[in-house]
Design an enzyme around this catalytic site. Structure first.
Site, PDB file in Angstrom:
ATOM      1  N   GLY A 245       0.831  -1.186   0.000  1.00  0.00           N
ATOM      2  CA  GLY A 245       0.000   0.000   0.000  1.00  0.00           C
ATOM      3  C   GLY A 245       0.867   1.237   0.000  1.00  0.00           C
ATOM      4  O   GLY A 245       2.075   1.181   0.240  1.00  0.00           O
ATOM      5  N   TYR A 246       0.214   2.362  -0.263  1.00  0.00           N
ATOM      6  CA  TYR A 246       0.920   3.624  -0.374  1.00  0.00           C
ATOM      7  C   TYR A 246       0.420   4.588   0.687  1.00  0.00           C
ATOM      8  O   TYR A 246      -0.767   4.831   0.807  1.00  0.00           O
ATOM      9  CB  TYR A 246       0.747   4.200  -1.785  1.00  0.00           C
ATOM     10  CG  TYR A 246       1.459   3.308  -2.777  1.00  0.00           C
ATOM     11  CD1 TYR A 246       2.792   3.543  -3.105  1.00  0.00           C
ATOM     12  CD2 TYR A 246       0.837   2.192  -3.305  1.00  0.00           C
ATOM     13  CE1 TYR A 246       3.469   2.698  -3.959  1.00  0.00           C
ATOM     14  CE2 TYR A 246       1.507   1.335  -4.161  1.00  0.00           C
ATOM     15  CZ  TYR A 246       2.820   1.593  -4.493  1.00  0.00           C
ATOM     16  OH  TYR A 246       3.502   0.749  -5.315  1.00  0.00           O
TER      17      TYR A 246
END
Length: 155
Positions: free
Chosen positions: A28-29
């Site tokens: 994820g970011y």
């Protein structure tokens, strides 16, 4: 400073499936700003925190640090934009290079591409038969962009 030099290609056919073992990746970011990204990744029980700079040609700065898997899991659950990137990664050796084939699941199911890291932007590259179109410079294939515009929403 670490420099990542990478080319990215679509994958054609299924021949590649017999050439390597797959491993589940969840990532994820946390932040994407001015083409700089902060990524959290969980591979098995090992976590990683990665900071990547803006891509220019095929290169960008990259800093990656191992973190406890439990920290990565917590960050994925609480800090990262949705949807998470989930994929099975296959590592395949071909003519002295390691190709990483990513087969996406979840919101990006149906997308399969291969990346190969190079030592120089001008390095000669022999392509396996299962390599298709070069998408290195197409930002819609960046993992960080697949969060905002998942493959399932492409027309």
């Amino acid at each position: 400073m670490a420099i990542e030099i990478e080319r990215k290609f679509l994958v054609k056919g299924d021949q590649w499936r017999t050439l390597g073992q797959g491993m589940l990746y969840r990532q994820g970011y946390i932040a994407t700003q001015n083409l700089t990204t902060v990524r959290v990744r969980l591979v098995g029980d090992q976590g990683y925190l990665t900071i990547k700079g803006k891509t220019e040609n095929f290169s960008r700065v990259e800093y990656e640090y191992p973190i406890p898997g439990s920290d990565a899991q917590e960050m994925l659950e609480t800090l990262c934009d949705r949807p998470l990137i989930e994929k099975t990664r296959y590592r395949i050796e071909f003519k002295g290079l390691v190709w990483e084939v990513d087969e996406f699941i979840g919101e990006n199911e149906g997308l399969i591409f291969a990346e190969v890291e190079l030592s120089d932007e001008n390095q000669e590259l022999d392509l396996p038969d299962w390599i298709g179109q070069d998408v290195t410079e197409d930002p819609k294939y960046y993992n960080a962009n697949l969060v905002r515009h998942p493959f399932s929403q492409w027309s």
